[in-house]
Enzyme design. Sequence first.
Site, short mmCIF file in Angstrom:
data_model
loop_
_atom_site.label_atom_id
_atom_site.label_comp_id
_atom_site.label_asym_id
_atom_site.label_seq_id
_atom_site.Cartn_x
_atom_site.Cartn_y
_atom_site.Cartn_z
N HIS A 25 0.82 -1.22 0.00
CA HIS A 25 0.00 0.00 0.00
C HIS A 25 0.85 1.27 0.00
O HIS A 25 0.36 2.35 -0.30
CB HIS A 25 -0.97 0.00 1.18
CG HIS A 25 -0.37 0.34 2.51
ND1 HIS A 25 0.02 -0.62 3.43
CD2 HIS A 25 -0.08 1.54 3.10
CE1 HIS A 25 0.49 -0.03 4.51
NE2 HIS A 25 0.46 1.28 4.33
N ASP B 4 -0.15 -7.51 1.63
CA ASP B 4 0.38 -6.16 1.72
C ASP B 4 1.90 -6.15 1.69
O ASP B 4 2.56 -5.48 2.49
CB ASP B 4 -0.12 -5.45 2.98
CG ASP B 4 -0.09 -3.93 2.83
OD1 ASP B 4 0.28 -3.45 1.73
OD2 ASP B 4 -0.42 -3.23 3.80
N GLY C 293 4.14 6.75 7.62
CA GLY C 293 5.51 6.78 7.13
C GLY C 293 6.32 5.60 7.64
O GLY C 293 7.35 5.26 7.07
N ASN C 294 5.85 4.95 8.72
CA ASN C 294 6.51 3.74 9.23
C ASN C 294 6.15 2.50 8.43
O ASN C 294 6.87 1.49 8.48
CB ASN C 294 6.13 3.48 10.68
CG ASN C 294 7.05 4.17 11.67
OD1 ASN C 294 6.64 5.03 12.44
ND2 ASN C 294 8.33 3.80 11.65
N SER C 295 5.02 2.55 7.71
CA SER C 295 4.55 1.36 6.99
C SER C 295 5.64 0.81 6.08
O SER C 295 6.26 1.55 5.31
CB SER C 295 3.31 1.69 6.16
OG SER C 295 2.18 1.80 6.97
N GLY D 28 -12.43 -23.34 -3.97
CA GLY D 28 -13.75 -23.03 -4.51
C GLY D 28 -14.86 -23.07 -3.50
O GLY D 28 -15.96 -23.58 -3.78
N VAL D 29 -14.60 -22.56 -2.29
CA VAL D 29 -15.63 -22.50 -1.27
C VAL D 29 -15.65 -21.12 -0.62
O VAL D 29 -14.67 -20.39 -0.66
CB VAL D 29 -15.42 -23.55 -0.16
CG1 VAL D 29 -15.53 -24.96 -0.70
CG2 VAL D 29 -14.08 -23.34 0.55
#
Length: 389
Positions: A99, A133, A209-211, A264-265
């Site tokens: 992100h 992410d 900004g830490n992400s 597929g569930v």
Amino acid sequence: MSVRWVAGVALLLVSTAGEAGRTQVEKRMWVDAKQRKVRTQESEISKVAQRSRGAVVAITTRTEPSVEAAAATGDAEPQKGLGSGFLIHPDGYILTSSHVIEGADEITISLLTPSGVPEEYTAEVVGLDAQTDCALLKIDAGRKLPILKLGSAKEVQIADWVVVIGNPFGLAHSVTVGVVSYKGRTDVVPSGRSGYFDYLQTDASINPGNSGGPVLDLNGDVIAIANAVNVSGQGIAFAIPIDMAKQVLPDLWTLGRVRRGWMGVSVQDLTPDIAGTVGMRSYAGVFVSEVMEDSPASRAGLRVGDVITGVDRSSVRKSHTLRWKVATSDAGEVVALQVRRRGRPLSVKVKLEDMPSVEEAPEEEILARGPQADERPDRAVSGRIPTKP
């Protein structure tokens, strides 16, 4: 008698004074030992920070507004973003949060030279995966760069010390310290994003900004990636365990996206109400609420109303566990499910397939790469990136 009694009192007073003296000495020794322990701990934290800062980078992004957005707002200025990342390969490969860089037209990396002088480079995106992410970037510094070792969050205990290094509010290479507050937060959904989140919670200060920056243990190993913060509370921040990133790194390196197994569930956690209707006495298991037609699950005989309690002899208590297990398996792999059907146990073997595109699978079972990753062509990158550089 009185003489003997006085002598006894004298002996008692001497003994008491001796005990008091020893108590004071022991107390001082205990305080000194405690202070030495605190100083040693502080010294270890300082060493981790000093050793690691050179492998942590500050990320700045620039994103041009779309024609529609510029027309609607009247603002044609590019948007700037901040984030963090860390080097995991000496050839300039950087791990960060997807992100931080999604949709960016330009990504600038700032790192410190051995002498402490900042340098800037333009980065290219090697691969990204919105559902974990994670993103892998590459810069060309013309020299071998320092790296951080990828550890594991599995052995981390609640109240263990952690060190966070990043770029909060543009203050590059800032260091904060805290403890692990909790492990296994699967009920936290930052900004409403769907994905595989199994957060490690910490009270170490994490800010915008830490992400994408590293969360380190006292050995200097990366145990998690700083990811989100509770803006309404202090000391409540979340990080993605590095074990999840290590699972997707090989695909990011070779394909630019992540391939995932598909059953597929649609599934959900077992609730008391659901448990009562399907004959379950406990809430440990995953309820099958939908089985897609002509899917691996339907061909294997899985039915709506089944409760999956295990996969490959490992117990399954929550839907998150099952989704992650299936997603990190390869197409063609057969998984053995332990199932309860109307209270009766049975085994169902499902041969997984590649996860279909977003348009072909229901939302509950997508949990795959985001649209940006789906639109990227497969890209082969020469060489091989190790999961533990």
